[in-house]
Design a protein around this motif. Structure first.
Motif, PDB file in Angstrom:
ATOM      1  N   THR A 169     -23.261  30.521  42.254  1.00  8.15           N
ATOM      2  CA  THR A 169     -23.323  31.586  41.246  1.00  8.15           C
ATOM      3  C   THR A 169     -24.758  31.968  40.925  1.00  8.15           C
ATOM      4  OG1 THR A 169     -21.256  30.776  40.270  1.00  8.15           O
ATOM      5  CG2 THR A 169     -22.563  32.286  38.940  1.00  8.15           C
ATOM      6  N   GLU A 181     -25.310  31.576  30.012  1.00  9.27           N
ATOM      7  CA  GLU A 181     -24.138  32.220  30.602  1.00  9.27           C
ATOM      8  C   GLU A 181     -23.210  31.184  31.230  1.00  9.27           C
ATOM      9  OE1 GLU A 181     -24.020  36.135  33.041  1.00  9.27           O
ATOM     10  OE2 GLU A 181     -24.161  34.489  34.499  1.00  9.27           O
ATOM     11  N   LYS A 185     -19.280  30.541  30.234  1.00 10.00           N
ATOM     12  CA  LYS A 185     -18.187  30.553  31.204  1.00 10.00           C
ATOM     13  C   LYS A 185     -17.427  29.240  31.179  1.00 10.00           C
ATOM     14  CE  LYS A 185     -20.312  33.750  34.527  1.00 10.00           C
ATOM     15  NZ  LYS A 185     -20.892  33.870  35.898  1.00 10.00           N
ATOM     16  N   SER A 188     -15.319  29.004  28.079  1.00  8.78           N
ATOM     17  CA  SER A 188     -14.172  29.918  28.098  1.00  8.78           C
ATOM     18  C   SER A 188     -12.993  29.310  28.845  1.00  8.78           C
ATOM     19  CB  SER A 188     -14.564  31.255  28.737  1.00  8.78           C
ATOM     20  OG  SER A 188     -14.770  31.117  30.140  1.00  8.78           O
TER      21      SER A 188
END
Length: 275
Positions: A169, A181, A185, A188
Motif C-alpha cells: 500500500t 491513514e 484503515k 475501521s
C-alpha cells in the motif's frame, strides 16, 4: 542503569494511566550517519559487529510481546534473550542506550509497564505479560491479529499478510500522514468484524505507537522505508539503516508527533464519514 531507591511505584489507581503516558511518549528520533565514516557507524551499530548482540531468532520457549521495540532488544540480547523476568534496571539501560530515551522517560515507561503487567514488588517484567488484552495492548495493531473474542491475551506472532499489505500500500515508505491513514484503515476493520472501537485511552496509545515508529525509524526522506517495515515490524531486528541516535528524545518531541498523528487521524475519519 541506576534507579534511585526513592523512585517508588505509583498506587494501583494510577498504574494504568502511567503506563498510557509512558507508551504515548516513548519515542526516539532517527539519526542518520554517513556511510563513509565506518568507525562511527560501527560504534553505533554494535549488533552488527558484536557476536554478543547478533540477532538470534527466539525459541518457542522464549517470551515475546506485541511490541517490536522490546522484542528487538531481546532478539539482540540487550535484555534477557528469553524475554522472562527482565529487571527494571536492564530495561531502563537498554531503552536509554539503544533507543536513546532520556532516563526519566525510560523510568516512566518501565514503572508503567511493570506496574501494569509485571511484578511490581520484585521489579521485573516478562514480555508476554504485555500481551494482556486491553491493558496496554489493544486491537487494531498494524501487524498483529486482533485478540480472539473472550481471550485474555493477544497474539504476539507477526501477521505477515498485514506486513506485506503495509509494504504494497505504501511502496514509497510511510510518512506521518501514511501512518495515520494506515491506523484509520486498521481501526475501521474493527467495525467490519463487529468489534468495539478503541476507547479514548487505547486510541491515544495507538497514536503514540505510530509516533514511535516514525520518529525512531524515519529515513532522510522522513518516511519509514519498506525495508524497515520488513525488518523491524516483521523480523523484529534492527533495520540495516538504524544507528543509535546522538540525541535523547524528550517528552515534548514525542508529544508533538503523537498529537499530529492523532489530529491527522481525526481529519481522515471526518473526511471518510462525509463521503
Amino acid at each position: 542503569m541506576y534507579m534511585p531507591s526513592s523512585f517508588s511505584l505509583p498506587s494501583a489507581s494510577h498504574l494504568f494511566k502511567l503506563s498510557v503516558l509512558a507508551l504515548l511518549f516513548t519515542t526516539n528520533p532517527f539519526h542518520s550517519s554517513s556511510d563513509s565514516n565506518q568507525e562511527l557507524s560501527s560504534s553505533r551499530q554494535p549488533w552488527t559487529y558484536d557476536r554478543e548482540h547478533a540477532f538470534i531468532t527466539p525459541s518457542l520457549n522464549d517470551s515475546r510481546s506485541p511490541c517490536p521495540a522490546l522484542n528487538t532488544l531481546a532478539n539482540h540480547g540487550y535484555i534477557n534473550r528469553s524475554g522472562k523476568e527482565i529487571s527494571a534496571s536492564s530495561l531502563v539501560s537498554a531503552l536509554t542506550s539503544i533507543y536513546r530515551l532520556s532516563t526519566p522517560l525510560a523510568e516512566l515507561l518501565v514503572v508503567g509497564g511493570i506496574g501494569c503487567c509485571g511484578n511490581k514488588f520484585e521489579r521485573w517484567l516478562s514480555l508476554d505479560a504485555l500481551a494482556a488484552h486491553d491493558k496496554i495492548e489493544h486491537d487494531a495493531s498494524l501487524v498483529h491479529d486482533n485478540t480472539p473474542l473472550g481471550a485474555k491475551f493477544a497474539p504476539v506472532n507477526v501477521n505477515w499478510t498485514l506486513v506485506d499489505n503495509l509494504i504494497s500500500t505504501y511502496p514509497d515508505g510511510l510518512s506521518i500522514t501514511d501512518l495515520a491513514e494506515a491506523r484509520v484503515k486498521r481501526e475501521s476493520m474493527l467495525r467490519d468484524e463487529s468489534r468495539p472501537q478503541l476507547d479514548l485511552v487505547h486510541g491515544e496509545i495507538s497514536h503514540g505507537e505510530a509516533a514511535l515508529t516514525w520518529l525512531l525509524m524515519k529515513d532522510a526522506k522522513d518516511v519509514v522505508s519498506t525495508e524497515t517495515v520488513q525488518q523491524w515490524f516483521g523480523r523484529e531486528t534492527f533495520p540495516d539503516s538504524y544507528v543509535i541516535p546522538d540525541d535523547e528524545v524528550t517528552l515534548g518531541k514525542a508529544k508533538k508527533i503523537s498529537t499530529k498523528i492523532g489530529d491527522t487521524m481525526t481529519k481522515l475519519k471526518r473526511a471518510f464519514n462525509e463521503l
